[in-house]
Design a protein around this motif. Structure first.
Motif, PDB file in Angstrom:
ATOM      1  N   ARG A  30      11.934  11.809  -8.426  1.00  0.00           N
ATOM      2  CA  ARG A  30      11.484  12.082  -9.792  1.00  0.00           C
ATOM      3  C   ARG A  30      12.664  12.047 -10.770  1.00  0.00           C
ATOM      4  NH1 ARG A  30       8.473  16.067  -7.089  1.00  0.00           N
ATOM      5  NH2 ARG A  30       9.855  17.698  -7.875  1.00  0.00           N
ATOM      6  N   HIS A  89      10.014   4.317  -2.857  1.00  0.00           N
ATOM      7  CA  HIS A  89       8.617   4.022  -3.173  1.00  0.00           C
ATOM      8  C   HIS A  89       7.734   4.271  -1.955  1.00  0.00           C
ATOM      9  CE1 HIS A  89      10.590   1.721  -6.467  1.00  0.00           C
ATOM     10  NE2 HIS A  89       9.552   2.167  -7.133  1.00  0.00           N
ATOM     11  N   ARG A  90       6.521   4.638  -2.230  1.00  0.00           N
ATOM     12  CA  ARG A  90       5.587   4.978  -1.151  1.00  0.00           C
ATOM     13  C   ARG A  90       5.013   3.746  -0.471  1.00  0.00           C
ATOM     14  NH1 ARG A  90       1.245   8.782  -3.438  1.00  0.00           N
ATOM     15  NH2 ARG A  90       0.672   8.882  -1.222  1.00  0.00           N
ATOM     16  N   GLN A  91       5.340   2.565  -0.955  1.00  0.00           N
ATOM     17  CA  GLN A  91       4.923   1.323  -0.296  1.00  0.00           C
ATOM     18  C   GLN A  91       5.958   0.841   0.728  1.00  0.00           C
ATOM     19  OE1 GLN A  91       4.820   1.789  -3.636  1.00  0.00           O
ATOM     20  NE2 GLN A  91       2.881   1.084  -4.461  1.00  0.00           N
ATOM     21  N   SER A 133       2.137  -2.665  -8.222  1.00  0.00           N
ATOM     22  CA  SER A 133       2.523  -1.587  -9.133  1.00  0.00           C
ATOM     23  C   SER A 133       3.137  -0.484  -8.274  1.00  0.00           C
ATOM     24  CB  SER A 133       1.303  -1.052  -9.898  1.00  0.00           C
ATOM     25  OG  SER A 133       0.747  -2.060 -10.718  1.00  0.00           O
ATOM     26  N   PRO A 134       4.460  -0.445  -8.139  1.00  0.00           N
ATOM     27  CA  PRO A 134       5.100   0.495  -7.213  1.00  0.00           C
ATOM     28  C   PRO A 134       4.811   1.950  -7.559  1.00  0.00           C
ATOM     29  CG  PRO A 134       6.638  -1.209  -7.925  1.00  0.00           C
ATOM     30  CD  PRO A 134       5.437  -1.317  -8.809  1.00  0.00           C
ATOM     31  N   THR A 135       4.729   2.768  -6.511  1.00  0.00           N
ATOM     32  CA  THR A 135       4.466   4.193  -6.649  1.00  0.00           C
ATOM     33  C   THR A 135       5.695   4.965  -6.199  1.00  0.00           C
ATOM     34  OG1 THR A 135       2.133   3.811  -6.130  1.00  0.00           O
ATOM     35  CG2 THR A 135       2.931   6.087  -6.020  1.00  0.00           C
ATOM     36  N   THR A 145       7.365  11.343  -3.882  1.00  0.00           N
ATOM     37  CA  THR A 145       7.084  12.648  -4.481  1.00  0.00           C
ATOM     38  C   THR A 145       8.278  13.590  -4.495  1.00  0.00           C
ATOM     39  OG1 THR A 145       6.289  13.448  -2.340  1.00  0.00           O
ATOM     40  CG2 THR A 145       4.654  12.523  -3.862  1.00  0.00           C
ATOM     41  N   GLN A 200      11.448   2.166 -11.405  1.00  0.00           N
ATOM     42  CA  GLN A 200      10.088   1.730 -11.114  1.00  0.00           C
ATOM     43  C   GLN A 200      10.083   0.382 -10.409  1.00  0.00           C
ATOM     44  OE1 GLN A 200       7.322   3.462 -11.548  1.00  0.00           O
ATOM     45  NE2 GLN A 200       5.974   1.834 -10.814  1.00  0.00           N
ATOM     46  N   GLN A 227       0.833  -1.192   0.000  1.00  0.00           N
ATOM     47  CA  GLN A 227       0.000   0.000   0.000  1.00  0.00           C
ATOM     48  C   GLN A 227       0.876   1.253   0.000  1.00  0.00           C
ATOM     49  OE1 GLN A 227      -3.698  -0.243   0.177  1.00  0.00           O
ATOM     50  NE2 GLN A 227      -2.882  -2.190  -0.569  1.00  0.00           N
ATOM     51  N   ALA A 228       0.537   2.223  -0.844  1.00  0.00           N
ATOM     52  CA  ALA A 228       1.326   3.456  -0.975  1.00  0.00           C
ATOM     53  C   ALA A 228       0.914   4.449   0.108  1.00  0.00           C
ATOM     54  CB  ALA A 228       1.125   4.054  -2.366  1.00  0.00           C
TER      55      ALA A 228
END
Length: 365
Positions: free
Chosen positions: A109, A49-51, A99-101, A104, A120, A24-25
């Motif tokens: 980036r 990653h946000r996970q 699906s990795p996020t 920010t 990714q 979960q992100a």
């Protein structure tokens, strides 16, 4: 009186849904909750990653205190995640499809733009062990002398057999994914602190990398602390294995520093051979054979692990860690790595979701 080197650990954890086991992100929410719970003194940081999220311990001389702090931060991570509707699990890759996020931050980036799919797919969780050194010169002498043994640490920590819902046939598939970065893996002998810094600068001068933070060697000089940072390991499922990893790394650092002071030359094993040793360790964990560091010939994994223990025995005796290390290795060889445990759980339950749930419960203690 001998001064015992301090050790610190950084662990990366997955954030997953407690029911489905899917990543979960939620790192932004979990980090905010962790900071609130700690009243601003949080040990947690965001990751690529946000996970996932990361925590770092304080430098410790006592391995029992280090283990207690690891358990504390794992529990705090789980409590903060629970407030956000998730939980944490100490697995080096997600067993379930994800699906990795990307995070920010501007740095994240940049990595995504520069390295594309490699960035990714880097939803992987490692364990980094920092051991104090007196100077860059001592640190580089250590780096030159621990190279043959790093693959054994990888084998001991193997905890990532699954990738996108499939068994990869590897014990540490994280190590294969991580190896896609252009600056990762084993390195040649540096010979001196100047040789090390010249090599790093030559890599930065290519402009392939953003900065020195992207020097992803299996072991490096930290760019933030006066430490050698060993980065080769998967995050361990059991906190006791993390403490064992830290104990063995400190033993390796002290043994190497003593050899340097005694004038003993490092083993000139070629980088290509070290890559073979790392591949074998990532492939089999402790299930098959490993390359024996003094000879770089295949031997049974248990024999190679005992060779590592023998190599650092004097340093462990002097720090008072020998008995605990012997017991920890005995337990790990009997129980198996995190990869072995995950496969046993799947054989018993037939469900990757249940594998994640059981591993999350073990992470919470």
């Amino acid at each position: 009186m001998r001064i015992v080197r301090t050790v610190g650990v950084e662990e990366e954890l997955l954030l997953v849904d407690e029911e489905s086991g899917e990543p979960q992100a939620l790192s932004t929410a979990v980090l905010a909750l962790a900071e609130r719970r700690a009243e601003g003194d949080s040990a947690f940081e965001a990751e690529l990653h946000r996970q996932q999220l990361e925590f770092a311990t304080e430098p410790r001389s006592s391995m029992s205190e280090l283990r207690a702090e690891i358990l504390r931060w794992r529990a705090e991570a789980a409590a903060s995640a629970a407030e956000a509707g998730a939980t944490v699990v100490a697995l080096a890759t997600s067993p379930l499809p994800v699906s990795p996020t990307i995070g920010t931050g501007e740095r994240y980036r940049w990595l995504a733009d520069r390295f594309g799919l490699t960035t990714q797919e880097q939803l992987t969780c490692g364990c980094h062990v920092h051991v104090s050194v007196e100077s860059d010169e001592e640190g580089v002498a250590v780096l030159d002398r621990i190279r043959p043994w790093l693959s054994v640490l990888l084998a001991l920590s193997a905890n990532s057999p699954y990738w996108q819902g499939q068994d990869t046939c590897y014990g540490s598939y994280r190590s294969r994914v991580w190896g896609r970065w252009p600056s990762s893996g084993p390195v040649e002998l540096f010979g001196s602190a100047q040789g090390y810094h010249d090599h790093v600068q030559a890599l930065l001068d290519t402009e392939v990398l953003r900065d020195a933070g992207m020097i992803y060697f299996d072991a490096r000089l930290s760019d933030r602390y006066p430490t050698v940072e060993v980065r080769v390991a998967d995050v361990c499922l059991d906190a006791a294995d993390t403490a064992l990893m830290a104990t063995l790394v400190r033993g390796l650092v002290e043994t190497a520093a003593r050899a340097w002071r005694a004038g003993d030359a490092p083993d000139p094993v070629a980088v290509g051979t070290l890559r073979m040793a790392a591949w074998q360790a990532g492939r089999s964990g402790l299930e098959e054979r490993l390359l024996h560091p003094p000879t770089m010939r295949p031997r049974p994994a248990a024999e190679v692990v005992q060779a590592l223990l023998a190599h650092v025995r004097d340093a462990l005796e002097d720090s008072g860690d020998l008995a605990a290390a012997e017991e920890g290795i005995k337990a790990l060889l009997s129980r198996g790595t995190g990869a072995h445990v995950q496969r046993e759980l799947l054989d018993r339950t037939g469900s990757l979701r249940k594998v994640v749930a059981e591993c999350a419960a073990r992470t919470r203690g």
